[in-house]
Write a protein that holds these residues in place. Structure first.
Motif, PDB file in Angstrom:
ATOM      1  N   UNK A 110      75.640   4.398  56.130  1.00 61.95           N
ATOM      2  CA  UNK A 110      74.432   3.564  56.092  1.00 61.95           C
ATOM      3  C   UNK A 110      73.198   4.411  55.756  1.00 61.95           C
ATOM      4  N   UNK A 111      73.160   5.623  56.294  1.00 56.35           N
ATOM      5  CA  UNK A 111      72.035   6.521  55.990  1.00 56.35           C
ATOM      6  C   UNK A 111      72.050   6.922  54.517  1.00 56.35           C
ATOM      7  N   UNK A 112      73.250   7.115  53.993  1.00 56.24           N
ATOM      8  CA  UNK A 112      73.364   7.437  52.562  1.00 56.24           C
ATOM      9  C   UNK A 112      72.798   6.294  51.722  1.00 56.24           C
ATOM     10  N   UNK A 113      73.111   5.092  52.137  1.00 48.10           N
ATOM     11  CA  UNK A 113      72.599   3.915  51.425  1.00 48.10           C
ATOM     12  C   UNK A 113      71.079   3.926  51.447  1.00 48.10           C
ATOM     13  N   UNK A 114      70.520   4.227  52.616  1.00 50.62           N
ATOM     14  CA  UNK A 114      69.061   4.256  52.737  1.00 50.62           C
ATOM     15  C   UNK A 114      68.457   5.352  51.849  1.00 50.62           C
ATOM     16  N   UNK A 115      69.135   6.479  51.781  1.00 54.42           N
ATOM     17  CA  UNK A 115      68.631   7.573  50.942  1.00 54.42           C
ATOM     18  C   UNK A 115      68.656   7.180  49.470  1.00 54.42           C
ATOM     19  N   UNK A 116      69.680   6.456  49.085  1.00 57.53           N
ATOM     20  CA  UNK A 116      69.816   6.101  47.665  1.00 57.53           C
ATOM     21  C   UNK A 116      68.797   5.036  47.268  1.00 57.53           C
ATOM     22  N   UNK A 117      68.658   4.021  48.091  1.00 58.73           N
ATOM     23  CA  UNK A 117      67.764   2.914  47.679  1.00 58.73           C
ATOM     24  C   UNK A 117      66.333   3.124  48.160  1.00 58.73           C
ATOM     25  N   UNK A 118      66.123   4.065  49.054  1.00 56.57           N
ATOM     26  CA  UNK A 118      64.770   4.350  49.517  1.00 56.57           C
ATOM     27  C   UNK A 118      64.352   3.426  50.653  1.00 56.57           C
ATOM     28  N   UNK A 119      63.317   3.833  51.402  1.00 57.16           N
ATOM     29  CA  UNK A 119      62.921   3.062  52.597  1.00 57.16           C
ATOM     30  C   UNK A 119      62.435   1.652  52.279  1.00 57.16           C
ATOM     31  N   UNK A 120      61.696   1.514  51.169  1.00 65.14           N
ATOM     32  CA  UNK A 120      61.140   0.190  50.848  1.00 65.14           C
ATOM     33  C   UNK A 120      62.241  -0.823  50.573  1.00 65.14           C
ATOM     34  N   UNK A 121      63.171  -0.418  49.760  1.00 66.69           N
ATOM     35  CA  UNK A 121      64.238  -1.364  49.427  1.00 66.69           C
ATOM     36  C   UNK A 121      65.248  -1.517  50.568  1.00 66.69           C
ATOM     37  N   UNK A 122      65.291  -0.525  51.435  1.00 58.32           N
ATOM     38  CA  UNK A 122      66.124  -0.679  52.627  1.00 58.32           C
ATOM     39  C   UNK A 122      65.554  -1.807  53.502  1.00 58.32           C
ATOM     40  N   UNK A 123      64.221  -1.805  53.629  1.00 57.41           N
ATOM     41  CA  UNK A 123      63.569  -2.891  54.367  1.00 57.41           C
ATOM     42  C   UNK A 123      63.748  -4.215  53.634  1.00 57.41           C
ATOM     43  N   UNK A 124      63.709  -4.132  52.316  1.00 60.21           N
ATOM     44  CA  UNK A 124      63.929  -5.342  51.506  1.00 60.21           C
ATOM     45  C   UNK A 124      65.337  -5.897  51.786  1.00 60.21           C
ATOM     46  N   UNK A 125      66.273  -4.994  51.961  1.00 61.33           N
ATOM     47  CA  UNK A 125      67.645  -5.409  52.259  1.00 61.33           C
ATOM     48  C   UNK A 125      67.697  -6.141  53.607  1.00 61.33           C
ATOM     49  N   UNK A 126      66.933  -5.632  54.567  1.00 59.59           N
ATOM     50  CA  UNK A 126      66.865  -6.304  55.873  1.00 59.59           C
ATOM     51  C   UNK A 126      66.246  -7.696  55.720  1.00 59.59           C
ATOM     52  N   UNK A 127      65.228  -7.776  54.846  1.00 58.39           N
ATOM     53  CA  UNK A 127      64.580  -9.076  54.619  1.00 58.39           C
ATOM     54  C   UNK A 127      65.555 -10.061  53.984  1.00 58.39           C
ATOM     55  N   UNK A 128      66.298  -9.576  53.019  1.00 57.83           N
ATOM     56  CA  UNK A 128      67.287 -10.447  52.360  1.00 57.83           C
ATOM     57  C   UNK A 128      68.300 -10.926  53.400  1.00 57.83           C
ATOM     58  N   UNK A 129      68.693  -9.982  54.258  1.00 54.53           N
ATOM     59  CA  UNK A 129      69.641 -10.345  55.320  1.00 54.53           C
ATOM     60  C   UNK A 129      69.064 -11.462  56.194  1.00 54.53           C
ATOM     61  N   UNK A 130      67.774 -11.336  56.554  1.00 52.39           N
ATOM     62  CA  UNK A 130      67.137 -12.351  57.397  1.00 52.39           C
ATOM     63  C   UNK A 130      67.073 -13.704  56.689  1.00 52.39           C
TER      64      UNK A 130
END
Lengths: 138, 179
Positions: A110-130
């Protein structure tokens, strides 16, 4: 007979992509065009995510196997007519230790995913999940 | 005069002198210069040879294209320059391939993944999630959950996130799709 076959073929033609869409929703989410588009993932990032997953997969498989072995040992101890409480607790700790290692490996990915997509898009991923969760709860 | 005492040049000497005056002895060359008879014969012979050359040149057909005599294969320069040129060209070609190869590797186009591979990965992650969630042997999970206290509703981001990425088997969310 031919008519039935044609109808069956038509149904299969419709059902196959639908089934694929249902299945591919899980797992490598970055491979879903809808998610990739929302996340604005580049081809390179998709490949990096693939590589990260493939690098994490083997250790996770190994750790999963270890948990399952510890599980079986625990079950064997539990199934004995005379319960050796100390041995069972010890085995349970071993199983939990293996489970923690597996959880760590999963979280490392999961941390690797965050490193690849960056913090902004990681948060975007959480938003999409919501957003998706709201849709499911309607 | 001295040259009058010496015999005139023979036919062979005149022919040799016509080619090159150095080809005859110095004394014979001196005689040729001093003797009018020998000089006349020499001039007539050289004139005849010159005319013969011009006639041959006039009568010979012109070459269709210029030609060159082949260079000697023993030429040291040719022997070494050509292999060096080839080695240089090969090295440049290999260098280009080596430089080009990583760029090819970083080609951003992704390879398609088969549905079977995606399904396999999905099942793997599902089983991992299930184990991380509860590693107890299956028969004891239900028993434990009866006695276990209610799970805190506020789950961690990690668990929640993985639940979304890889929903558990049998939940209502399986059939939903992103749109």
């Amino acid at each position: 007979m031919i008519k039935r076959l044609l109808i069956l073929a038509l149904l299969m033609g419709v059902a196959a992509p639908w089934a694929h869409a249902q299945e591919s929703y899980k797992g490598r989410w970055w491979r879903l065009p809808a998610v990739a588009e929302k996340m604005q993932l580049t081809e390179t990032e998709i490949r990096q995510l693939d590589n990260a997953f493939e690098a994490a997969r083997d250790p996770m498989i190994e750790l999963k196997g270890r948990v399952e072995i510890e599980q079986k040992k625990l079950r064997a101890l539990m199934e004995q007519s005379t319960l050796d409480e100390k041995a069972v607790l010890s085995q349970h700790r071993k199983q939990e230790a293996a489970r923690t290692q597996l959880a760590d490996a999963r979280f490392a990915f999961l941390m690797q995913v965050r490193k690849i997509i960056g913090p902004d898009r990681f948060n975007k991923l959480l938003e999409i999940r919501d957003e998706e969760r709201k849709l499911w709860n309607r | 005069m001295k040259f009058e005492r010496e015999p005139h040049l023979t036919r062979e000497e005149l022919l040799a002198a016509a080619v090159d005056l150095k080809d005859i002895a110095a004394t014979r060359s001196t005689h040729l210069n001093a003797c009018p008879e020998c000089r006349r014969r020499h001039e007539r012979l050289t004139g005849m040879l010159a005319r013969l050359g011009r006639t041959a040149q006039d009568l010979a057909p012109a070459p269709s294209r210029p030609f060159r005599l082949p260079e000697s294969r023993n030429s040291g320069r040719r022997l070494f320059t050509k292999p060096l040129y080839l080695i240089g060209f090969t090295a440049a070609l290999l260098l280009a391939i080596v430089i080009w190869q990583p760029q090819r590797g970083s080609d951003p186009s992704t390879e398609p993944i088969t549905a079977a591979a995606l399904a396999q990965d999905r099942h793997l992650m599902q089983s991992i999630d299930a184990l991380v969630e509860n590693a107890l042997p299956a028969p004891y999970q239900a028993l434990a959950s009866i006695q276990a206290p209610q799970r805190n509703i506020e789950t961690t981001i990690e668990d929640d996130f993985f639940d979304w990425i890889v929903p558990n088997v049998g939940t209502e969310t399986v059939g939903k799709s992103l749109s």
